[in-house]
Scaffold this active site. Structure first.
Site, PDB file in Angstrom:
ATOM      1  N   LYS A 198       0.648  -0.736  -0.011  1.00 21.37           N
ATOM      2  CA  LYS A 198       0.394   0.331   0.222  1.00 21.37           C
ATOM      3  C   LYS A 198       0.680   0.852   0.251  1.00 21.37           C
ATOM      4  O   LYS A 198       2.018   1.661   0.935  1.00 21.37           O
ATOM      5  CB  LYS A 198      -1.190   0.159   1.216  1.00 21.37           C
ATOM      6  CG  LYS A 198      -1.961   1.199   1.479  1.00 21.37           C
ATOM      7  CD  LYS A 198      -2.789   1.210   2.304  1.00 21.37           C
ATOM      8  CE  LYS A 198      -3.286   2.789   2.689  1.00 21.37           C
ATOM      9  NZ  LYS A 198      -4.510   2.322   3.819  1.00 21.37           N
ATOM     10  N   ARG A 208     -10.173  10.523   1.545  1.00 23.17           N
ATOM     11  CA  ARG A 208      -9.928  11.313   2.758  1.00 23.17           C
ATOM     12  C   ARG A 208     -11.604  12.170   2.580  1.00 23.17           C
ATOM     13  O   ARG A 208     -12.249  12.701   3.926  1.00 23.17           O
ATOM     14  CB  ARG A 208      -8.687  11.741   2.623  1.00 23.17           C
ATOM     15  CG  ARG A 208      -7.852  11.328   2.890  1.00 23.17           C
ATOM     16  CD  ARG A 208      -6.251  11.194   3.768  1.00 23.17           C
ATOM     17  NE  ARG A 208      -5.738  10.434   2.835  1.00 23.17           N
ATOM     18  CZ  ARG A 208      -4.360  10.380   2.928  1.00 23.17           C
ATOM     19  NH1 ARG A 208      -3.652  11.228   3.153  1.00 23.17           N
ATOM     20  NH2 ARG A 208      -4.290   9.039   2.842  1.00 23.17           N
ATOM     21  N   ARG A 219       1.585  10.292   4.475  1.00 16.58           N
ATOM     22  CA  ARG A 219       1.512   8.157   5.441  1.00 16.58           C
ATOM     23  C   ARG A 219       2.755   8.458   5.293  1.00 16.58           C
ATOM     24  O   ARG A 219       2.981   7.069   5.511  1.00 16.58           O
ATOM     25  CB  ARG A 219       0.037   8.149   5.954  1.00 16.58           C
ATOM     26  CG  ARG A 219      -0.912   8.527   5.646  1.00 16.58           C
ATOM     27  CD  ARG A 219      -2.404   7.171   6.008  1.00 16.58           C
ATOM     28  NE  ARG A 219      -3.323   7.942   5.754  1.00 16.58           N
ATOM     29  CZ  ARG A 219      -4.482   8.280   6.447  1.00 16.58           C
ATOM     30  NH1 ARG A 219      -3.590   8.581   7.677  1.00 16.58           N
ATOM     31  NH2 ARG A 219      -5.360   8.501   6.526  1.00 16.58           N
ATOM     32  N   GLU A 235       6.789  -7.069   0.849  1.00 16.77           N
ATOM     33  CA  GLU A 235       6.152  -6.793   2.077  1.00 16.77           C
ATOM     34  C   GLU A 235       5.186  -8.120   1.824  1.00 16.77           C
ATOM     35  O   GLU A 235       4.077  -7.880   2.792  1.00 16.77           O
ATOM     36  CB  GLU A 235       4.666  -5.195   1.766  1.00 16.77           C
ATOM     37  CG  GLU A 235       5.882  -4.163   2.120  1.00 16.77           C
ATOM     38  CD  GLU A 235       5.745  -3.957   3.297  1.00 16.77           C
ATOM     39  OE1 GLU A 235       4.992  -4.878   4.173  1.00 16.77           O
ATOM     40  OE2 GLU A 235       6.359  -2.893   3.875  1.00 16.77           O
ATOM     41  N   LYS A 250      -2.062  -0.880  -3.724  1.00 17.68           N
ATOM     42  CA  LYS A 250      -2.862  -0.433  -3.604  1.00 17.68           C
ATOM     43  C   LYS A 250      -2.425   1.277  -3.740  1.00 17.68           C
ATOM     44  O   LYS A 250      -1.623   1.206  -3.062  1.00 17.68           O
ATOM     45  CB  LYS A 250      -4.096  -0.126  -2.143  1.00 17.68           C
ATOM     46  CG  LYS A 250      -4.869   0.554  -2.205  1.00 17.68           C
ATOM     47  CD  LYS A 250      -5.575   0.782  -1.517  1.00 17.68           C
ATOM     48  CE  LYS A 250      -6.274   1.840  -0.831  1.00 17.68           C
ATOM     49  NZ  LYS A 250      -6.364   1.938   0.663  1.00 17.68           N
ATOM     50  N   SER A 276     -10.513   5.968  -4.186  1.00 13.57           N
ATOM     51  CA  SER A 276     -10.816   6.926  -4.619  1.00 13.57           C
ATOM     52  C   SER A 276     -11.058   7.826  -6.169  1.00 13.57           C
ATOM     53  O   SER A 276     -11.362   8.104  -6.890  1.00 13.57           O
ATOM     54  CB  SER A 276     -11.010   7.397  -4.198  1.00 13.57           C
ATOM     55  OG  SER A 276      -9.847   8.142  -3.241  1.00 13.57           O
ATOM     56  N   TYR A 315     -15.514   0.556  -7.002  1.00 15.48           N
ATOM     57  CA  TYR A 315     -16.816   1.770  -6.813  1.00 15.48           C
ATOM     58  C   TYR A 315     -17.538   1.823  -7.759  1.00 15.48           C
ATOM     59  O   TYR A 315     -18.740   2.336  -7.481  1.00 15.48           O
ATOM     60  CB  TYR A 315     -16.509   3.141  -6.637  1.00 15.48           C
ATOM     61  CG  TYR A 315     -15.184   3.262  -5.048  1.00 15.48           C
ATOM     62  CD1 TYR A 315     -15.833   3.469  -4.126  1.00 15.48           C
ATOM     63  CD2 TYR A 315     -13.343   3.610  -6.015  1.00 15.48           C
ATOM     64  CE1 TYR A 315     -14.983   3.465  -3.082  1.00 15.48           C
ATOM     65  CE2 TYR A 315     -13.042   4.115  -4.583  1.00 15.48           C
ATOM     66  CZ  TYR A 315     -13.096   3.260  -3.727  1.00 15.48           C
ATOM     67  OH  TYR A 315     -12.302   3.648  -2.695  1.00 15.48           O
TER      68      TYR A 315
HETATM   69  C1  PBG Z   1      -7.517   3.772   5.538  1.00 14.83           C
HETATM   70  C2  PBG Z   1      -7.245   3.432   3.888  1.00 14.83           C
HETATM   71  C3  PBG Z   1      -7.628   4.694   2.541  1.00 14.83           C
HETATM   72  C4  PBG Z   1      -8.023   3.797   1.780  1.00 14.83           C
HETATM   73  C5  PBG Z   1      -8.469   3.124   2.196  1.00 14.83           C
HETATM   74  N1  PBG Z   1      -8.064   1.868   3.406  1.00 14.83           N
HETATM   75  C6  PBG Z   1      -7.178   6.107   2.835  1.00 14.83           C
HETATM   76  C7  PBG Z   1      -5.680   6.091   2.806  1.00 14.83           C
HETATM   77  O1  PBG Z   1      -4.609   4.720   3.242  1.00 14.83           O
HETATM   78  O2  PBG Z   1      -5.370   7.108   2.911  1.00 14.83           O
HETATM   79  C8  PBG Z   1      -8.208   4.711   0.654  1.00 14.83           C
HETATM   80  C9  PBG Z   1      -8.898   3.923  -0.396  1.00 14.83           C
HETATM   81  C10 PBG Z   1      -9.680   5.249  -1.843  1.00 14.83           C
HETATM   82  O3  PBG Z   1      -8.940   6.060  -1.776  1.00 14.83           O
HETATM   83  O4  PBG Z   1     -10.309   5.124  -2.337  1.00 14.83           O
HETATM   84  N2  PBG Z   1      -8.203   3.242   6.086  1.00 14.83           N
END
Ligand code: PBG
Length: 331
Positions: A198, A208, A219, A235, A250, A276, A315
């Site tokens: 990730k 967000r 992060r 990982e 991801k 997203s 989505y």
């Molecule tokens: C963390 C989480 C995130 C997403 C899924 N799980 C946000 C992040 O890591 O900042 C992002 C999913 C998306 O952008 O569609 N709870």
């Protein structure tokens, strides 16, 4: 005289029937998982401005969402909770009354085995500072203190009825910690989906908004550096060794190389999350008349499959499942 080609790769492209016969990759609805946002304290669905077509749902409406996903033939839904209040340690994540745990219980009852109920296991929606873990005195994200909370959160989600826990916090050792806690609490059959590779990505921007994130900063001290591919494989292998049932990459589109490498190296199923920002880019480009929306969606999903994803979180899951059932070509 010119030498004519004896190998003509165009032969298998000549008609729709030949192309269908020659297609190496396919998608079926059970390979799609729909992310679902459930917001505490609302009575009507609230559209998410940054994600046209996606809403936050009230808890009461969740059975309808589950029904729609099940009738579409989806493999599952991935639940995210948006709580009304947040605190430093994210207590809403572990409490059975927390919005996510309540949503799991409602969804599990509504699903009645027709599809899998999956839950995001991470603290970012529940902490007032918006980080995926608890903070140490110096303000850094405390890996090992967070693992203890993840373990408790995992047991709470399993108790609420989740089939699959999506560990998305990127703490070292999170899979092992949650697996041990689940087994000790009698939940040996609850599966772990590890968000293994990730990345610290700008493509989470619209999400967000969707979860009303309070995060200041970024992060980068726990999510992966976009410059690294080999580390994504590492990982995934670590997570498999710790007991992950599924590993994930991801975002999807900017990391198809990582997805392909992880798929080659993995002994367990490999999933991808079309996030997203990937969703919003295609929706906005299509509304601006720049690309053919349905073809772009189909092509994006086929590309992710081709790179090696067994299952895709998207989505568009319900809409695309409808196309697939109607026999529409994806690209
Ligand atoms: C963390 C989480 C995130 C997403 C899924 N799980 C946000 C992040 O890591 O900042 C992002 C999913 C998306 O952008 O569609 N709870």
């Amino acid at each position: 005289m010119t030498a004519f080609p004896t190998r003509r790769l165009r032969r298998l492209r000549g008609t729709p029937a030949l192309r269908r016969l020659a297609a190496e990759h396919h998608l079926v609805p059970s390979q799609l998982v729909l992310p679902v946002f459930v917001k505490e304290g609302i009575t009507e669905a609230q559209p998410i401005a940054s994600m046209p077509g996606v809403s936050q749902h009230p808890l009461d409406a969740l059975p309808d969402v589950v029904d729609a996903a099940a009738s579409a033939g989806l493999g599952g839904i991935m639940l995210f909770g948006v709580p009304l209040t947040r605190d430093a340690t994210g207590t809403g994540a572990t409490s059975p009354d927390g919005i996510l745990n309540r949503a799991i219980a409602v969804a599990a009852r509504a699903a009645a085995g027709r599809l899998t109920v999956q839950a995001d296991l991470c603290l970012d929606e529940f902490t007032d500072h918006g980080h995926c873990g608890v903070l140490a005195a110096d303000g850094s994200v405390d890996n090992d203190a967070t693992l203890e909370i993840y373990a408790e959160m995992g047991v709470a989600q399993a108790r609420a009825g989740a089939d699959v826990l999506g560990l998305s916090g990127m703490m070292d050792g999170q899979v092992g910690a949650v697996r041990a806690a689940l087994d000790a609490a009698g939940f040996a059959n609850v599966a772990i989906l590890a968000y293994s590779a990730k990345y610290a990505s700008a493509f989470y921007g619209p999400f967000r908004d969707a979860v009303e994130s309070t995060l200041q900063g970024d992060r980068r001290t726990y999510q992966m550096d976009p410059a690294n591919g080999r580390e994504g494989v590492e990982e995934a292998l670590f997570d498999i060794a710790e007991g992950a049932d599924v590993v994930m990459v991801k975002p999807a589109m900017p990391y198809l190389d990582v997805l392909a490498r992880v798929a080659d190296a993995s002994s367990v199923p490999v999933w991808a999350y079309q996030v997203s920002g990937e969703y919003a880019m295609i929706e906005h480009a299509a509304s601006a008349g720049l690309i053919d929306r349905e073809r772009a969606i189909g092509e994006s999903l086929l590309g992710i499959r081709r790179a090696g994803a067994d299952v895709i979180l998207t989505y568009w899951a319900i809409e695309v499942a409808g196309w697939l059932r109607a026999g529409k070509e994806l690209a």
